[in-house]
Design a protein around this motif. Structure first.
Motif, PDB file in Angstrom:
ATOM      1  N   LEU A 635       0.831  -1.201   0.000  1.00 53.83           N
ATOM      2  CA  LEU A 635       0.000   0.000   0.000  1.00 53.83           C
ATOM      3  C   LEU A 635       0.864   1.249   0.000  1.00 53.83           C
ATOM      4  N   ASN A 638      -2.661   7.205  -0.155  1.00 51.25           N
ATOM      5  CA  ASN A 638      -3.871   7.175  -0.968  1.00 51.25           C
ATOM      6  C   ASN A 638      -3.991   8.362  -1.902  1.00 51.25           C
ATOM      7  N   ASN A 777      -9.532  -2.740  -4.405  1.00 52.08           N
ATOM      8  CA  ASN A 777      -8.581  -1.935  -3.648  1.00 52.08           C
ATOM      9  C   ASN A 777      -8.499  -2.488  -2.239  1.00 52.08           C
ATOM     10  N   SER A 779      -7.257  -0.995   1.233  1.00 45.20           N
ATOM     11  CA  SER A 779      -6.922   0.318   1.789  1.00 45.20           C
ATOM     12  C   SER A 779      -6.859   0.243   3.308  1.00 45.20           C
ATOM     13  N   ARG A 790      -3.607   7.439   5.427  1.00 46.21           N
ATOM     14  CA  ARG A 790      -4.449   6.622   4.568  1.00 46.21           C
ATOM     15  C   ARG A 790      -3.608   6.100   3.414  1.00 46.21           C
ATOM     16  N   SER A 791      -3.669   4.797   3.232  1.00 45.07           N
ATOM     17  CA  SER A 791      -2.872   4.186   2.170  1.00 45.07           C
ATOM     18  C   SER A 791      -3.717   3.180   1.408  1.00 45.07           C
ATOM     19  N   SER A 792      -3.352   2.938   0.148  1.00 46.17           N
ATOM     20  CA  SER A 792      -4.123   2.034  -0.707  1.00 46.17           C
ATOM     21  C   SER A 792      -3.206   1.294  -1.660  1.00 46.17           C
ATOM     22  N   THR A 796      -6.168   6.462  -4.873  1.00 46.46           N
ATOM     23  CA  THR A 796      -7.287   7.067  -5.598  1.00 46.46           C
ATOM     24  C   THR A 796      -7.016   8.506  -6.015  1.00 46.46           C
ATOM     25  N   PHE A 801     -11.362   6.512   0.018  1.00 46.44           N
ATOM     26  CA  PHE A 801     -11.042   5.236  -0.624  1.00 46.44           C
ATOM     27  C   PHE A 801     -12.109   4.868  -1.656  1.00 46.44           C
TER      28      PHE A 801
END
Length: 813
Positions: A635, A638, A777, A779, A790-792, A796, A801
């Protein structure tokens, strides 16, 4: 000789699209057909009939009289007087409603009429509309409102039975009484059905709740018909469970259901009845052996934890509950089918070998239906004439192989006993063979339960299924998408349930004629365009979500835009077309705009199926099996796509219709994790640390499954027509947190199915491949007082998300 002039304003029923035209039909009756004034209900705008009831009619007959008076006035301008049999007649024609001594003398009887059936009978100067109007009389311990159960009656119930069982009757009866109408939902309403049937024959239509859905022809003269017939519904039970009935109900919604003769017989609609026993805190604490054993531990936690159906103690406790319900409430039927999410057999020695894992949708049929049938046998001994309801559902949908015929007091509720729009010919044949076999096993005591959840427009399929199931099923229990006590997006969704209501009464109607009338009367100048749109949508709706089918989406929206252009926006037709476009189509336009921007620069990962490794997986959160040794995805931030401080890695696999996802999250050692809830389906999960698994399949866009370090799960259907929090993934989830909190790992086992017969459960989609991939995804949110990370897997580029156009590609190796 009396010349008769009929003036019919056809503007109201769209005989012509020119709003100003009034068609005048002159009918000259010659000397051979002398007509007396006594042959009319209304003559040239003047009342010639009166509505007559007994001196003390039941509430449904009072409503029938008011509705008949109101609609005759709307049609003709004449107001028919209301009177009772004790009052002298003032007009030459009498319309008798319901039972009365005068109607009985004329041979108008409700004898032999049941399940809402009615009789229409006329004489030279009278019309009788009559049916069974028996009143429901509540008994036992029941609440008069929601708080009354929680604060008062629940305690009385538990004292009466000596344990904290659930109570599907006493806790909910308060919402089955409508104070405005002074009617119980369980009252018989045969005479009311007769009045609505008569009005329908005059041309009145109720396509959706409220005046916007109403069609009323205009006639200056209404003849007294010549008839003597009974009207009996093809389906005894006609439940469309979208609307409340009590204090919180919309009166337009309640009246719409009554006008179509929908009914809800007392006691027939309780699903997952074993939950009233298995969810007892006392039972779980004192008798954990009643609950299923998995991985060496009894399932005493979780609201819908599974029961052990081999436990004799559970059977006897459930039997005691069923008998208590019959004794206190005199219900005709009690449900004993398992709790929701019953997908795996208990692993105790007593249950060993009772499943059939190689039978799709039937792996637990022998196990579950043996339990249900044994319960029915015992109830037959103690309560002759009472019924036991079992559900054909999920892993026990297929008929069992160890029972040739069910006990004579078993009712089978077939979950999704109708098809959905994308079912193949082979799947349809399997469905119909199943319905036919269940009907044979239960002597026709079958109720088709359909949970539509979504906004599919499939009027022709609905009609075809109702025709096929006629004679095989005694009734239907249909759950449409609902919102605020009524049908969600009624402008879009109403057609399915109008067709359902009409074909439950007469399944042999010509669907082409019914639809032609609907389009003509309801949409006027836009009739052709709306017909073309709905015909197209019925065939292609499955393809109106994923990005790969943008051409079908463009074509669908263009067809609807033709309908918009065909009507004046402020006309009744314009308002109806606009109402159709609210909700579902608005979100499809948003989807089309997103797709137009393209799916560019998104990462890809592959889903693997290594059978030797995956069949060893145990969902315990530890990720210590060999399969998890090679984590693939990682990840990134985001919004920016940059590397994040607290790293997260994952891997995806599939095995026997399940997706397995393992996720490893790094965190700060010796620092508490931010856990905002330990309860499932609690939106507070999004205020703390959590993971999102977001899934768009080739058949559905899209699902959200959220998990936090406490193992709390929230699943959400985010599709345009989806069920929201009403959807359940039926996922197994387990979380393991290291002693110092520096690493927490999550394992999920998510069932998926190609069949969309049950849109409220499981991920709907075929195995992803190169031509029809999934988009996903993974996330993570890590939230502290002063900072949120925040990570994905597929950033995005925005804060949220929930941006499906940026989901990464998932294909199978």
């Amino acid at each position: 000789m009396v010349p008769v002039i009929w003036l019919i304003n056809m503007k109201s029923i769209n005989f012509s699209w020119f709003d100003s035209i009034t068609l005048v039909v002159s009918v000259i009756i010659c000397a051979a057909a002398t007509v007396s004034a006594g042959n009319y209900i209304v003559y040239d705008g003047a009342a010639r009939a009166e509505i007559v009831t007994s001196e003390n009619p039941p509430p449904s007959v009072r409503l029938a009289a008011a509705e008949l008076q109101s609609y005759i006035k709307k049609i003709s301008g004449a107001e028919l007087p209301l009177r009772t049999v004790a009052e002298p007649s003032v007009l030459p024609v009498r319309i008798f409603l319901g039972r009365s001594a005068d109607a009985g003398k004329l041979g108008a009887s409700a004898d032999g009429l049941a399940w809402g059936a009615y009789r229409m009978k006329t004489g030279e100067d009278w019309l009788a509309l009559i049916g069974d109007d028996t009143l429901f009389e509540p008994r036992g311990i029941y609440a008069v409102n929601r708080n009354d159960w929680t604060n008062n009656k629940k305690q009385l119930w538990e004292e009466a039975v000596g344990i904290d069982w659930g109570n599907p009757v006493g806790s909910k009866l308060w919402d089955k009484y409508n104070q405005n109408l002074d009617m119980w939902r369980y009252d018989e309403k045969g005479t009311l059905n007769a009045v609505y049937g008569f009005l329908r024959e005059l041309g009145v239509r109720w396509y959706l709740p409220g005046e916007i859905g109403e069609i009323v022809p205009e006639m200056r003269t209404i003849e007294l018909p010549v008839t003597d017939r009974e009207v009996r519904p093809d389906y005894k039970i006609r439940m469309v469970a979208y609307a409340r009935y009590g204090a919180s109900a919309s009166q337009d919604e309640v009246l719409w259901s009554l006008r179509h003769g929908m009914n809800e017989p007392f006691g027939y609609f309780s699903h997952h009845g074993i939950a009233n026993v298995s969810r007892s805190e006392v039972i779980r604490k004192q008798h954990p052996e009643y609950m299923a054993l998995y991985n060496g531990e009894r399932q005493v936690l979780g609201r819908t934890a599974n029961a052990c159906l081999s436990s004799e103690g559970l059977f006897q406790e459930n039997l005691r509950f069923v008998r208590a319900m019959f004794d206190m409430y005199d219900v005709p039927v009690v449900s004993v089918w398992p709790d929701d999410g019953f997908t795996s057999i208990c692993q105790c020695d007593l249950c060993l070998g009772k499943d059939n894992p190689d039978i799709p949708r039937g792996s637990l049929s022998d196990y579950v239906w043996d339990y249900i049938n044994r319960m029915a046998i015992e109830i037959g001994k103690s309560h002759p004439g009472k019924l036991i309801c079992g559900g054909a559902y999920s892993t026990y949908w297929m008929p069992p192989s160890n029972i040739d015929r069910l006990n004579s007091n078993v009712v089978v509720s077939i979950v999704n006993g109708r098809r959905r729009y994308d079912m193949s010919d082979e799947e349809l044949q399997t469905l119909r063979n199943g319905v036919r076999r269940w009907s044979e096993m239960s002597d026709g005591k079958v109720i088709v339960f359909m949970n539509h959840g979504g906004g599919a427009n499939t009027p022709r399929l609905f009609a075809d299924d109702l025709k096929f199931n006629k004679g095989l099923a005694m009734g239907e229990d249909i759950w449409p998408p609902f919102s605020r006590g009524g049908i969600a997006n009624p402008g879009f969704n109403h057609l399915n349930y109008y067709i359902t209501a009409r074909f439950q009464w007469d399944a042999d109607q010509d669907i082409d004629q019914v639809l032609e009338e609907y389009y003509r009367l309801y949409y006027g100048p836009a009739a052709g365009a709306m017909r073309d749109f709905i015909d197209f949508y019925e065939i292609h709706q499955q393809q109106l979500g994923p990005a790969e089918t943008v051409d079908q989406l463009r074509q669908a929206l263009a067809l609807y835009d033709r309908a918009v252009a065909a009507v004046e926006p402020d006309s009744i037709y314009g308002r109806r077309v606009a109402l159709f476009g609210e909700g579902r189509l608005e979100r499809l336009r948003e989807r089309y705009a997103q797709i137009g921007k393209g799916r560019m620069n998104i990462p890809s990962t592959r889903i693997t199926s290594q059978e030797l490794l995956m069949k060893e997986l145990v969902v315990d959160g530890r990720m210590d099996e060999k399969f998890w040794s090679g984590l693939q995805g990682y990840l990134r931030d985001n919004q920016t796509g940059d590397k994040v401080y607290y790293q997260t890695r994952f891997r995806v696999g599939y095995y026997r219709n399940h997706i397995y996802i393992g996720i490893r999250c790094q965190d700060e050692p010796d620092e508490p994790l931010n856990i905002t809830t330990a309860e499932n389906e609690d939106t507070a999960i999004w205020d703390g640390d959590y993971l999102d698994i977001l899934i768009e399949t080739s058949m559905h866009s899209y699902y959200q499954i959220s998990v936090n370090p406490a193992g709390a799960l929230l699943d959400f259907d985010r599709s345009a027509e989806g069920a929201g929090l009403g959807w359940s993934s039926l996922a197994e989830v387990a979380v393991n947190v290291d002693k110092d909190g520096g690493v927490w790992t999550v394992e999920l086992k998510i069932p998926y199915t190609r069949s969309d017969q049950d849109p409220m459960h499981e991920v709907i989609g075929a195995v992803p491949n190169r031509n029809l991939p999934w988009f996903i995804n993974v996330s993570r949110q890590r939230k502290r007082n002063d900072y949120t990370e925040r990570s994905s897997f597929s950033p995005t580029g925005v804060e949220t998300f929930l941006h499906p156009i940026k989901f990464g590609r998932l294909t199978a190796r």
